[in-house]
Design a protein around this motif. Sequence first.
Motif, mmCIF file in Angstrom:
data_model
loop_
_atom_site.group_PDB
_atom_site.id
_atom_site.type_symbol
_atom_site.label_atom_id
_atom_site.label_comp_id
_atom_site.label_asym_id
_atom_site.label_seq_id
_atom_site.Cartn_x
_atom_site.Cartn_y
_atom_site.Cartn_z
ATOM 1 N N LEU A 237 0.824 -1.202 0.000
ATOM 2 C CA LEU A 237 0.000 0.000 0.000
ATOM 3 C C LEU A 237 0.869 1.266 0.000
ATOM 4 O O LEU A 237 0.516 2.268 -0.629
ATOM 5 C CB LEU A 237 -0.942 0.003 1.206
ATOM 6 C CG LEU A 237 -2.099 -0.990 1.147
ATOM 7 C CD1 LEU A 237 -2.878 -0.971 2.453
ATOM 8 C CD2 LEU A 237 -3.031 -0.667 -0.031
ATOM 9 N N ARG A 238 1.988 1.219 0.711
ATOM 10 C CA ARG A 238 2.898 2.367 0.690
ATOM 11 C C ARG A 238 3.453 2.596 -0.715
ATOM 12 O O ARG A 238 3.588 3.738 -1.176
ATOM 13 C CB ARG A 238 4.038 2.164 1.689
ATOM 14 C CG ARG A 238 3.629 2.345 3.149
ATOM 15 C CD ARG A 238 4.857 2.515 4.031
ATOM 16 N NE ARG A 238 5.711 1.334 4.009
ATOM 17 C CZ ARG A 238 5.623 0.332 4.872
ATOM 18 N NH1 ARG A 238 4.691 0.348 5.818
ATOM 19 N NH2 ARG A 238 6.449 -0.706 4.790
ATOM 20 N N GLU A 239 3.758 1.508 -1.408
ATOM 21 C CA GLU A 239 4.253 1.613 -2.780
ATOM 22 C C GLU A 239 3.180 2.178 -3.699
ATOM 23 O O GLU A 239 3.475 2.990 -4.591
ATOM 24 C CB GLU A 239 4.728 0.242 -3.270
ATOM 25 C CG GLU A 239 5.976 -0.260 -2.563
ATOM 26 C CD GLU A 239 6.308 -1.705 -2.923
ATOM 27 O OE1 GLU A 239 5.499 -2.322 -3.655
ATOM 28 O OE2 GLU A 239 7.348 -2.212 -2.468
ATOM 29 N N LEU A 240 1.947 1.753 -3.498
ATOM 30 C CA LEU A 240 0.838 2.292 -4.288
ATOM 31 C C LEU A 240 0.693 3.792 -4.067
ATOM 32 O O LEU A 240 0.523 4.565 -5.020
ATOM 33 C CB LEU A 240 -0.472 1.587 -3.908
ATOM 34 C CG LEU A 240 -0.779 0.240 -4.529
ATOM 35 C CD1 LEU A 240 -2.083 -0.309 -3.948
ATOM 36 C CD2 LEU A 240 -0.899 0.351 -6.043
ATOM 37 N N GLN A 241 0.764 4.198 -2.814
ATOM 38 C CA GLN A 241 0.609 5.609 -2.484
ATOM 39 C C GLN A 241 1.747 6.437 -3.074
ATOM 40 O O GLN A 241 1.526 7.533 -3.602
ATOM 41 C CB GLN A 241 0.561 5.793 -0.969
ATOM 42 C CG GLN A 241 0.278 7.220 -0.533
ATOM 43 C CD GLN A 241 0.067 7.325 0.960
ATOM 44 O OE1 GLN A 241 0.138 6.331 1.679
ATOM 45 N NE2 GLN A 241 -0.180 8.538 1.434
ATOM 46 N N ALA A 242 2.958 5.913 -3.005
ATOM 47 C CA ALA A 242 4.109 6.630 -3.560
ATOM 48 C C ALA A 242 3.971 6.782 -5.072
ATOM 49 O O ALA A 242 4.255 7.845 -5.637
ATOM 50 C CB ALA A 242 5.393 5.886 -3.211
ATOM 51 N N ALA A 243 3.519 5.711 -5.736
ATOM 52 C CA ALA A 243 3.332 5.774 -7.187
ATOM 53 C C ALA A 243 2.231 6.754 -7.548
ATOM 54 O O ALA A 243 2.354 7.501 -8.543
ATOM 55 C CB ALA A 243 2.994 4.380 -7.716
ATOM 56 N N GLU A 244 1.179 6.793 -6.741
ATOM 57 C CA GLU A 244 0.081 7.728 -6.990
ATOM 58 C C GLU A 244 0.555 9.168 -6.832
ATOM 59 O O GLU A 244 0.218 10.042 -7.642
ATOM 60 C CB GLU A 244 -1.071 7.431 -6.014
ATOM 61 C CG GLU A 244 -2.300 8.283 -6.226
ATOM 62 C CD GLU A 244 -3.121 7.854 -7.427
ATOM 63 O OE1 GLU A 244 -4.005 8.627 -7.828
ATOM 64 O OE2 GLU A 244 -2.887 6.742 -7.955
ATOM 65 N N GLU A 245 1.315 9.428 -5.788
ATOM 66 C CA GLU A 245 1.824 10.779 -5.558
ATOM 67 C C GLU A 245 2.770 11.202 -6.674
ATOM 68 O O GLU A 245 2.783 12.372 -7.084
ATOM 69 C CB GLU A 245 2.527 10.842 -4.201
ATOM 70 C CG GLU A 245 1.562 10.690 -3.023
ATOM 71 C CD GLU A 245 2.302 10.592 -1.705
ATOM 72 O OE1 GLU A 245 3.551 10.450 -1.721
ATOM 73 O OE2 GLU A 245 1.623 10.634 -0.649
ATOM 74 N N LYS A 246 3.557 10.272 -7.170
ATOM 75 C CA LYS A 246 4.500 10.564 -8.265
ATOM 76 C C LYS A 246 3.741 10.933 -9.520
ATOM 77 O O LYS A 246 4.108 11.886 -10.235
ATOM 78 C CB LYS A 246 5.399 9.359 -8.499
ATOM 79 C CG LYS A 246 6.524 9.618 -9.493
ATOM 80 C CD LYS A 246 7.447 8.419 -9.587
ATOM 81 C CE LYS A 246 8.611 8.700 -10.550
ATOM 82 N NZ LYS A 246 9.536 7.540 -10.647
ATOM 83 N N ASN A 247 2.652 10.201 -9.812
ATOM 84 C CA ASN A 247 1.850 10.497 -10.994
ATOM 85 C C ASN A 247 1.150 11.832 -10.849
ATOM 86 O O ASN A 247 0.973 12.559 -11.836
ATOM 87 C CB ASN A 247 0.810 9.386 -11.215
ATOM 88 C CG ASN A 247 1.440 8.075 -11.657
ATOM 89 O OD1 ASN A 247 2.517 8.082 -12.261
ATOM 90 N ND2 ASN A 247 0.784 6.978 -11.357
ATOM 91 N N THR A 248 0.741 12.168 -9.638
ATOM 92 C CA THR A 248 0.069 13.454 -9.405
ATOM 93 C C THR A 248 1.011 14.618 -9.640
ATOM 94 O O THR A 248 0.632 15.657 -10.195
ATOM 95 C CB THR A 248 -0.463 13.517 -7.962
ATOM 96 O OG1 THR A 248 -1.366 12.434 -7.735
ATOM 97 C CG2 THR A 248 -1.217 14.829 -7.717
ATOM 98 N N GLU A 249 2.262 14.468 -9.237
ATOM 99 C CA GLU A 249 3.264 15.514 -9.427
ATOM 100 C C GLU A 249 3.520 15.784 -10.901
ATOM 101 O O GLU A 249 3.791 16.921 -11.304
ATOM 102 C CB GLU A 249 4.565 15.119 -8.746
ATOM 103 C CG GLU A 249 4.478 15.109 -7.215
ATOM 104 C CD GLU A 249 5.720 14.574 -6.564
ATOM 105 O OE1 GLU A 249 6.651 14.174 -7.319
ATOM 106 O OE2 GLU A 249 5.795 14.562 -5.313
ATOM 107 N N LYS A 250 3.395 14.730 -11.726
ATOM 108 C CA LYS A 250 3.620 14.907 -13.160
ATOM 109 C C LYS A 250 2.479 15.724 -13.774
ATOM 110 O O LYS A 250 2.648 16.447 -14.720
ATOM 111 C CB LYS A 250 3.683 13.539 -13.843
ATOM 112 C CG LYS A 250 4.942 12.751 -13.481
ATOM 113 C CD LYS A 250 4.936 11.417 -14.201
ATOM 114 C CE LYS A 250 6.158 10.581 -13.866
ATOM 115 N NZ LYS A 250 6.174 9.273 -14.558
#
Length: 250
Positions: A237-250
């Motif tokens: 879940l932490r990995e999912l959240q990190a990937a989501e935040e990374k996509n949001t920054e883009k």
Amino acid sequence: MRIDVLTLFPAMFDGVFSSSILGKARDKGLVALNTVNFRDYANNKHNTVDDYPYGGGGGMVLKAEPIFSAVEDVTAGLTAKPRVVLMCPQGEPFSQKKAEELSGEEHLIFICGHYEGYDERIREYLVTDELSIGDYVLTGGELPAMVIIDSVVRLLPGVLGNETSAVTDSFSTGLLEYPHYTRPPKFRDWEVPEVLISGHHGNIEAWRREQSLLRTWRKRPDLLKHVQLTPKEQRWLRELQAAEEKNTEK
């Protein structure tokens, strides 16, 4: 289980109590569903069950006498005290956990008001539970009572055709339920996940758990605070959240 509903509009329950799961449960003798018109217990010639509030203000207040008399009549001769549930927007928010708790009772009484409010003595000296189905106001307690009764009765042994259905429902495990598929395996180029038709039960259970976690994280992340997760699930879940935040920054 026996369920009595105190209401000024008993006809509202006729279709609900005779249809679908509730109707089948009553036909099987698994639950007795009764309505009581508490206007029949009014102690005045006009059969009024409400009056103006002391101290002034708008609306009418449900009188204590007819409600107390109706409950006392319904419970006459019984040794065990029932749970008396007051339908009220001020009440405890109804949940699956509460449904499971109430499904263990032998006798439930629901009180459905239809005015500005209740005489406070009903709340203080008669009811055992106050329940609400949401932060909004309806014209009466009948619809909320129907919702809660349906939620409770379906948990009784023998009511559902598949006894595991209620166990895997959303909120029963603390998570939202995983996705479901049925035949055909391919519809308009959309295919059923291969794992579900693999026949490998271990992989299927693992996929369902993962999907429940994913769906809960996306739709109701607040629920995850109350779920016991394995270290592997927490890391995922932490990995999912990190990937989501990374996509949001883009």
